[in-house]
Design a protein around this motif. Structure first.
Motif, PDB file in Angstrom:
ATOM      1  N   THR A 199       0.988  -1.316  -0.044  1.00 28.29           N
ATOM      2  CA  THR A 199      -0.160   0.049  -0.135  1.00 28.29           C
ATOM      3  C   THR A 199       1.339   1.395   0.078  1.00 28.29           C
ATOM      4  O   THR A 199       1.730   1.678   1.120  1.00 28.29           O
TER       5      THR A 199
ATOM      6  N   ARG B 265       1.401   4.771   0.356  1.00 35.89           N
ATOM      7  CA  ARG B 265       0.901   5.664   2.076  1.00 35.89           C
ATOM      8  C   ARG B 265       1.748   7.521   1.255  1.00 35.89           C
ATOM      9  O   ARG B 265       2.763   7.371   0.639  1.00 35.89           O
TER      10      ARG B 265
ATOM     11  N   GLU C 206      -5.061   6.509  10.936  1.00 38.88           N
ATOM     12  CA  GLU C 206      -4.615   6.417   9.394  1.00 38.88           C
ATOM     13  C   GLU C 206      -2.909   6.975   9.586  1.00 38.88           C
ATOM     14  O   GLU C 206      -2.002   7.021   7.920  1.00 38.88           O
TER      15      GLU C 206
ATOM     16  N   ASP D 118     -13.592   1.927   3.171  1.00 37.13           N
ATOM     17  CA  ASP D 118     -12.422   1.510   2.052  1.00 37.13           C
ATOM     18  C   ASP D 118     -12.372   3.279   1.494  1.00 37.13           C
ATOM     19  O   ASP D 118     -11.489   3.024   0.008  1.00 37.13           O
TER      20      ASP D 118
ATOM     21  N   ARG E 151     -10.583   5.911   2.496  1.00 42.83           N
ATOM     22  CA  ARG E 151      -9.436   5.519   2.168  1.00 42.83           C
ATOM     23  C   ARG E 151      -9.464   6.253   0.625  1.00 42.83           C
ATOM     24  O   ARG E 151      -8.106   6.813   0.060  1.00 42.83           O
TER      25      ARG E 151
ATOM     26  N   ASP F 156      -6.182   8.986  -0.435  1.00 41.28           N
ATOM     27  CA  ASP F 156      -5.171   8.222  -1.428  1.00 41.28           C
ATOM     28  C   ASP F 156      -5.636  10.039  -3.134  1.00 41.28           C
ATOM     29  O   ASP F 156      -3.756  10.043  -3.749  1.00 41.28           O
TER      30      ASP F 156
END
Length: 204
Positions: A3, A5, A32, A115, A118, A122
């Motif tokens: 992932t 980040r 997070e 999700d 997220r 992103d």
């Protein structure tokens, strides 16, 4: 799968008159790894945005005193660059169109999945150039883990330097992810810390 980040800790402001929502978002986003502030008074938002360099503002629409759409327009007067995500329990085509007109990056209907949220964050990070490549993320993971293990054992950089036979400068660069550590260096650091090299790699 690795992932990717954010490169730096994204600074986020959550605005919702519902304190329970603010508390949930604070807990979730902090877990997070983001720097999170919340406001339940929408009238205080513009001043806060004006004096704080946020990467992202998350706005509810239905709030007393000033609604989210009006607030979005006011935010754009003081900061045209900050990313804004609208979330609402009362979605409508009109409010979605209005949000996009003032350059909101996304419009989410409550309740939304973790999700889904997220993915939105992103996208904001990618748009603002805050994302790490997988290799950069690996270096950051190694550096952060070494620093955490060293501090948990109450070792200074100088003490690890002496134990591992590596310079303080190199150790500092590895911890800050400014230098790619060789396997030999990682083995020496692991020996000095009394752990296995594999423990430095997190989920890799």
């Amino acid at each position: 799968m690795v992932t990717v980040r954010p490169k730096i800790r994204m600074r986020i402001l959550v605005v919702d008159d519902d304190r329970d929502v603010c508390e949930f978002m604070q807990t979730f986003l902090s877990s997070e790894g983001y720097l999170v502030e919340t406001l339940s008074d929408p009238q205080a938002v513009v001043e806060r945005v004006h004096r704080t360099p946020y990467h992202l503002v998350i706005l509810d629409i239905m709030m007393p005193k000033i609604d989210g759409m009006t607030l979005l327009a006011e935010i754009r007067k003081v900061d045209k660059d900050v990313a804004v995500v609208i979330f609402t329990g009362y979605p409508s085509i009109d409010s979605a169109v209005h949000a996009m007109r003032f350059d909101a990056v996304d419009y989410l209907a409550k309740p939304f999945s973790v999700d889904e949220f997220r993915r939105v964050i992103d996208r904001v990070a990618a748009k603002k150039g805050l994302m790490l490549s997988p290799e950069e993320h690996l270096h950051r993971t190694i550096g952060d883990t070494i620093r955490s293990l060293r501090k948990a054992r109450s070792f200074t950089l100088k003490e690890i330097s002496r134990r591992a036979g590596l310079s303080v400068s190199l150790l500092s660069q590895i911890e800050r992810a400014e230098s790619s550590a060789s396997i030999s260096s990682l083995f020496k650091i692991a020996t000095a810390l009394g752990c296995k090299v594999a423990s430095f790699f997190g989920d890799y």
